[in-house]
Design a protein around this motif. Structure first.
Motif, PDB file in Angstrom:
ATOM      1  N   ALA A 137     -31.843  20.030   3.286  1.00 42.13           N
ATOM      2  CA  ALA A 137     -31.653  18.936   4.250  1.00 42.13           C
ATOM      3  C   ALA A 137     -30.248  19.029   4.836  1.00 42.13           C
ATOM      4  CB  ALA A 137     -31.847  17.589   3.558  1.00 42.13           C
ATOM      5  N   PHE A 138     -30.039  18.325   5.930  1.00 41.47           N
ATOM      6  CA  PHE A 138     -28.704  18.321   6.539  1.00 41.47           C
ATOM      7  C   PHE A 138     -27.793  17.308   5.862  1.00 41.47           C
ATOM      8  CE2 PHE A 138     -30.642  19.806  10.783  1.00 41.47           C
ATOM      9  CZ  PHE A 138     -30.315  21.132  10.500  1.00 41.47           C
ATOM     10  N   LYS A 139     -26.515  17.654   5.808  1.00 39.77           N
ATOM     11  CA  LYS A 139     -25.518  16.684   5.354  1.00 39.77           C
ATOM     12  C   LYS A 139     -25.595  15.465   6.272  1.00 39.77           C
ATOM     13  CE  LYS A 139     -22.318  20.172   3.677  1.00 39.77           C
ATOM     14  NZ  LYS A 139     -21.207  21.058   4.074  1.00 39.77           N
ATOM     15  N   ASN A 140     -25.413  14.304   5.726  1.00 44.03           N
ATOM     16  CA  ASN A 140     -25.442  13.026   6.481  1.00 44.03           C
ATOM     17  C   ASN A 140     -26.800  12.701   7.095  1.00 44.03           C
ATOM     18  OD1 ASN A 140     -22.657  12.588   6.063  1.00 44.03           O
ATOM     19  ND2 ASN A 140     -22.234  14.073   7.684  1.00 44.03           N
ATOM     20  N   ALA A 141     -27.842  13.376   6.617  1.00 44.06           N
ATOM     21  CA  ALA A 141     -29.182  13.069   7.139  1.00 44.06           C
ATOM     22  C   ALA A 141     -29.568  11.647   6.758  1.00 44.06           C
ATOM     23  CB  ALA A 141     -30.193  14.045   6.545  1.00 44.06           C
ATOM     24  N   TYR A 142     -30.482  11.083   7.516  1.00 47.40           N
ATOM     25  CA  TYR A 142     -31.093   9.804   7.109  1.00 47.40           C
ATOM     26  C   TYR A 142     -32.588   9.914   7.357  1.00 47.40           C
ATOM     27  CZ  TYR A 142     -32.603   5.055   6.657  1.00 47.40           C
ATOM     28  OH  TYR A 142     -33.288   3.938   6.244  1.00 47.40           O
ATOM     29  N   HIS A 143     -33.380   9.703   6.285  1.00 44.93           N
ATOM     30  CA  HIS A 143     -34.828   9.826   6.432  1.00 44.93           C
ATOM     31  C   HIS A 143     -35.582   8.597   5.950  1.00 44.93           C
ATOM     32  CE1 HIS A 143     -34.613  13.989   7.782  1.00 44.93           C
ATOM     33  NE2 HIS A 143     -33.784  14.254   6.793  1.00 44.93           N
ATOM     34  N   GLY A 144     -34.856   7.545   5.522  1.00 40.34           N
ATOM     35  CA  GLY A 144     -35.567   6.340   5.120  1.00 40.34           C
ATOM     36  C   GLY A 144     -35.074   5.775   3.802  1.00 40.34           C
ATOM     37  N   ASP A 145     -35.709   4.706   3.358  1.00 35.01           N
ATOM     38  CA  ASP A 145     -35.204   3.933   2.219  1.00 35.01           C
ATOM     39  C   ASP A 145     -36.064   3.988   0.962  1.00 35.01           C
ATOM     40  OD1 ASP A 145     -33.089   3.240   3.773  1.00 35.01           O
ATOM     41  OD2 ASP A 145     -33.784   1.212   4.228  1.00 35.01           O
ATOM     42  N   THR A 146     -37.191   4.664   0.986  1.00 35.75           N
ATOM     43  CA  THR A 146     -37.964   4.831  -0.244  1.00 35.75           C
ATOM     44  C   THR A 146     -37.329   5.977  -1.032  1.00 35.75           C
ATOM     45  OG1 THR A 146     -39.450   6.216   1.050  1.00 35.75           O
ATOM     46  CG2 THR A 146     -40.129   3.929   0.695  1.00 35.75           C
ATOM     47  N   PHE A 147     -37.742   6.155  -2.299  1.00 39.95           N
ATOM     48  CA  PHE A 147     -36.986   7.071  -3.154  1.00 39.95           C
ATOM     49  C   PHE A 147     -36.991   8.538  -2.691  1.00 39.95           C
ATOM     50  CE2 PHE A 147     -35.926   3.657  -5.774  1.00 39.95           C
ATOM     51  CZ  PHE A 147     -34.908   4.075  -6.608  1.00 39.95           C
ATOM     52  N   GLY A 148     -38.134   9.016  -2.245  1.00 34.59           N
ATOM     53  CA  GLY A 148     -38.173  10.400  -1.757  1.00 34.59           C
ATOM     54  C   GLY A 148     -37.335  10.542  -0.499  1.00 34.59           C
ATOM     55  N   ALA A 149     -37.511   9.590   0.413  1.00 35.51           N
ATOM     56  CA  ALA A 149     -36.771   9.638   1.682  1.00 35.51           C
ATOM     57  C   ALA A 149     -35.271   9.487   1.436  1.00 35.51           C
ATOM     58  CB  ALA A 149     -37.280   8.539   2.618  1.00 35.51           C
ATOM     59  N   MET A 150     -34.898   8.632   0.463  1.00 38.00           N
ATOM     60  CA  MET A 150     -33.473   8.502   0.127  1.00 38.00           C
ATOM     61  C   MET A 150     -32.955   9.805  -0.461  1.00 38.00           C
ATOM     62  SD  MET A 150     -32.228   4.976  -1.615  1.00 38.00           S
ATOM     63  CE  MET A 150     -33.505   4.791  -2.822  1.00 38.00           C
ATOM     64  N   SER A 151     -33.778  10.448  -1.308  1.00 37.18           N
ATOM     65  CA  SER A 151     -33.343  11.686  -1.965  1.00 37.18           C
ATOM     66  C   SER A 151     -32.969  12.747  -0.945  1.00 37.18           C
ATOM     67  CB  SER A 151     -34.450  12.243  -2.876  1.00 37.18           C
ATOM     68  OG  SER A 151     -34.655  11.388  -3.967  1.00 37.18           O
ATOM     69  N   VAL A 152     -33.762  12.878   0.109  1.00 34.58           N
ATOM     70  CA  VAL A 152     -33.480  13.934   1.093  1.00 34.58           C
ATOM     71  C   VAL A 152     -32.482  13.476   2.163  1.00 34.58           C
ATOM     72  CG1 VAL A 152     -35.642  15.166   0.701  1.00 34.58           C
ATOM     73  CG2 VAL A 152     -35.558  13.395   2.483  1.00 34.58           C
ATOM     74  N   SER A 153     -32.018  12.233   2.045  1.00 33.64           N
ATOM     75  CA  SER A 153     -30.959  11.754   2.937  1.00 33.64           C
ATOM     76  C   SER A 153     -29.610  12.088   2.306  1.00 33.64           C
ATOM     77  CB  SER A 153     -31.067  10.232   3.100  1.00 33.64           C
ATOM     78  OG  SER A 153     -32.317   9.881   3.662  1.00 33.64           O
ATOM     79  N   GLY A 154     -28.560  12.066   3.129  1.00 33.39           N
ATOM     80  CA  GLY A 154     -27.227  12.306   2.584  1.00 33.39           C
ATOM     81  C   GLY A 154     -26.866  11.187   1.617  1.00 33.39           C
ATOM     82  N   ARG A 155     -26.033  11.490   0.643  1.00 29.20           N
ATOM     83  CA  ARG A 155     -25.579  10.437  -0.274  1.00 29.20           C
ATOM     84  C   ARG A 155     -24.522   9.616   0.456  1.00 29.20           C
ATOM     85  NH1 ARG A 155     -29.517  11.973  -1.648  1.00 29.20           N
ATOM     86  NH2 ARG A 155     -30.111  13.113  -3.524  1.00 29.20           N
ATOM     87  N   SER A 156     -24.678   8.291   0.400  1.00 22.97           N
ATOM     88  CA  SER A 156     -23.816   7.426   1.196  1.00 22.97           C
ATOM     89  C   SER A 156     -23.790   6.043   0.553  1.00 22.97           C
ATOM     90  CB  SER A 156     -24.402   7.296   2.604  1.00 22.97           C
ATOM     91  OG  SER A 156     -25.607   6.535   2.538  1.00 22.97           O
ATOM     92  N   ALA A 157     -23.176   5.100   1.241  1.00 20.80           N
ATOM     93  CA  ALA A 157     -23.166   3.714   0.761  1.00 20.80           C
ATOM     94  C   ALA A 157     -24.600   3.220   0.559  1.00 20.80           C
ATOM     95  CB  ALA A 157     -22.457   2.825   1.774  1.00 20.80           C
ATOM     96  N   PHE A 158     -25.505   3.702   1.397  1.00 21.30           N
ATOM     97  CA  PHE A 158     -26.904   3.249   1.303  1.00 21.30           C
ATOM     98  C   PHE A 158     -27.558   3.668  -0.016  1.00 21.30           C
ATOM     99  CE2 PHE A 158     -27.539   3.868   6.225  1.00 21.30           C
ATOM    100  CZ  PHE A 158     -26.531   2.937   6.465  1.00 21.30           C
TER     101      PHE A 158
END
Ligand code: PMP
Length: 427
Positions: A137-158
Motif C-alpha cells: 500500500a502507499f504511505k499515507n493511504a486512506y482506505h476506510g475505518d473497518t479493521f482491514g481497511a484501517m490495516s492497509v491505510s497509513g498509520r496515523s492519528a486515525f
C-alpha cells in the motif's frame, strides 16, 4: 428546543471530539449544491457531503426513483435471490468499467467495498492453495475505518488506538511528481524479496484524498500496476473517492493505459443519496472461487447487500450522467479551477502548493508542520462556515470537491473566500 440542542444531548458524531465541538449544525433541506440549516442559513456544500454528492442534493430524478422502488420492493435477502435494480446496475457498471471487469459484488459503503476487495484477494490465493498474507500500500493511504481497511491505510492519528491490532502492510512511496523512480524501485525491491507472500497491491488511483489530495504521476502509477500484474499480484483500485467523474473521467483509472484487477466504488455511486458499495473483479478472480468444494465459497455478505432502493438510486444517478450531460459540467468546473489557480495571488505565492485534477482542487498552506490537527484546520473551517461554505480542511490543506451542479457564481464566491482566507491568514 432546536434540533441542534436535542442532538447535543443524544448523539455521538463521527470524527468529532465531542467535548470540543459538541454542537452540530442542523440541516433541514438540500437543493442543488446548497444546504439550509434550521435557522434558514444557506451553505454551499463545497466538500459534497464527505465527497458523496455529485448531481446536487434532493435531486428530483433520484428522489422519484427511490420513491418508486420503495413502493415496489424495499429489500430482499441477496443470497439465493435477486432483483431487477441490482441486475440492471451490474450490467450498466460493467459497461462503463474497463472491459477487464466481469463481476459485481455489492456491499454498503466504501470501507466494506475495500474489505471485500482485500478478502477476495487473500482468498483468491487461499483457494489456489497458496498462503499469501502481504499487501502493498502507499504511505499515507486512506482506505476506510473497518479493521482491514484501517490495516492497509497509513498509520496515523486515525489508527493510533488500534495500531497493534492491525495486520502488517508493506508501505511504499506513492508516485508523486519527483518520486516516480523511487516509488517504482521500492515496489520492485519488495516484489523481488517477497513475491511468494504478496497477495495484492491496493491504491487510491491518481488522487490520495484523505492524505491531502496528493496527486500521482499517471505514467508512473501505470508502470507500477503493470509490474504487479506481470508478477500475478492482484491490483486493487480504491475508486471510492475518485469514481464517478471526480477526476474528469468516469473513473480515475480511465486515465491509465492499464486496468487494475479489482475496483472499489462507493460515495458518488448513488449520486450521494444512499449508502452503497461495489467491488468489481476480473473473470480470473471470480473463477478461483468456483468449485464443488464449498470451502472455496466467498463467505462474505451484509444484511443490506444490493439493497434495491440503493440500487435504484445508483441507476438514477447513471441516468443523470446521460440526461444532464454531467461531463460538460465536470469540464466547466475543471476549467474554472484552472483559471483560478493561474491568478497571481495563488500562482506566485511561495506559501502555497496547489494540486488539482478534474473537479478536485487542493491548496496546501505552508504552516511549518503538516498534520491533521494543524491549527489552520479549525481556523479555516470556521472562517468558511461563517461565510456560508461547508469545507472540512485536511489539516493545512483546504480543498474543493463540489457537486457537479454547482453554479459558476457559487464557485467564484468560494474562490473569493479562499483568497480572502489566504490573505488574512498569511498576513
Ligand atoms: N476509500 C477511500 C479512498 C475513501 O476516501 C474513503 C472515505 N473517505 C473510504 C475508502 C471509506 O469509505 P466509507 O467512509 O464509505 O467507509
Amino acid at each position: 428546543m432546536s434540533i441542534s440542542q436535542k442532538d447535543a444531548e443524544n448523539i455521538w458524531h463521527p470524527y468529532t471530539q465531542m467535548q470540543l465541538y459538541g454542537k452540530a449544525v442542523a440541516i433541514v433541506k438540500g437543493e442543488g449544491a446548497c444546504l439550509f440549516d434550521e435557522d434558514g442559513k444557506k451553505y454551499i456544500d463545497a466538500g459534497a457531503s464527505w465527497w458523496t454528492n455529485i448531481h446536487g442534493h434532493a435531486h428530483p430524478h433520484i428522489a422519484q426513483k427511490i420513491f418508486e422502488q420503495a413502493n415496489k420492493l424495499e429489500h430482499v435477502i441477496f443470497a439465493g435471490f435477486t432483483h431487477e435494480p441490482a441486475v440492471q446496475l451490474a450490467e450498466r457498471l460493467l459497461r462503463i468499467l474497463p472491459p477487464s471487469q466481469k463481476r459485481i459484488f455489492y456491499s454498503d459503503n466504501g470501507s466494506t467495498a475495500v474489505e471485500v476487495a482485500l478478502k477476495m484477494a487473500f482468498q483468491y490465493w487461499h483457494n489456489k492453495g497458496e498462503l499469501r498474507t502481504q499487501v502493498i500500500a502507499f504511505k499515507n493511504a486512506y482506505h476506510g475505518d473497518t479493521f482491514g481497511a484501517m490495516s492497509v491505510s497509513g498509520r496515523s492519528a486515525f489508527t493510533a488506538a488500534f495500531d497493534k491490532l492491525l495486520f502488517d502492510v508493506i508501505y511504499i512511496d506513492a508516485p508523486v511528481p519527483g518520486m516516480e523512480d523511487e516509488a517504482f524501485a521500492q515496489l520492485k525491491n519488495h516484489i523481488s524479496r517477497h513475491i511468494t507472500d504478496i497477495s495484492s497491491f491496493i491504491f487510491e488511483p491518481l488522487v490520495q484524498g484523505t492524505a491531502g489530495m496528493i496527486t500521482h504521476d499517471a505514467g508512473a502509477l501505470e508502470k507500477m500496476i503493470k509490474l504487479c500484474k506481470e508478477h500475478g499480484i492482484i491490483t486493487i483500485a480504491d475508486e471510492v473517492m475518485t469514481g464517478f467523474g471526480r477526476t474528469g473521467k468516469m473513473f480515475a483509472c480511465d486515465q491509465l493505459e492499464v486496468s487494475p484487477d479489482v475496483f472499489c466504488l462507493s460515495k458518488g455511486i448513488t449520486g450521494g443519496a444512499m449508502a452503497f458499495g461495489v467491488t468489481s473483479c476480473t473473470q480470473k478472480i471470480y473463477e478461483a472461487f468456483l468449485s464443488d468444494d464449498r470451502m472455496k465459497t466467498f463467505f462474505h455478505g451484509h444484511s443490506y447487500t444490493a439493497n434495491p432502493i440503493a440500487c435504484a438510486a445508483a441507476n438514477a444517478s447513471l441516468d443523470i450522467f446521460e440526461s444532464e450531460n454531467t461531463f460538460k459540467k465536470i469540464g466547466r468546473i475543471a476549467g474554472q479551477h484552472e483559471a483560478f489557480v493561474q491568478q497571481p495571488a495563488i500562482k506566485v505565492n511561495d506559501n502555497l502548493t496547489v494540486r488539482h485534477l478534474g473537479t478536485i482542487l487542493a491548496i496546501e498552506i505552508d504552516a511549518g508542520e503538516t498534520s491533521y490537527f494543524n491549527n489552520i484546520r479549525d481556523k479555516a473551517y470556521h472562517f468558511f462556515l461563517e461565510r456560508g461554505i461547508i469545507m472540512r480542511p485536511l489539516g493545512n490543506v483546504i480543498y474543493l470537491m463540489p457537486p457537479y451542479c454547482i453554479s459558476e457564481a457559487d464557485l467564484e464566491y468560494v474562490y473569493g473566500m479562499i483568497l480572502k482566507f489566504i490573505e488574512e491568514d498569511l498576513r
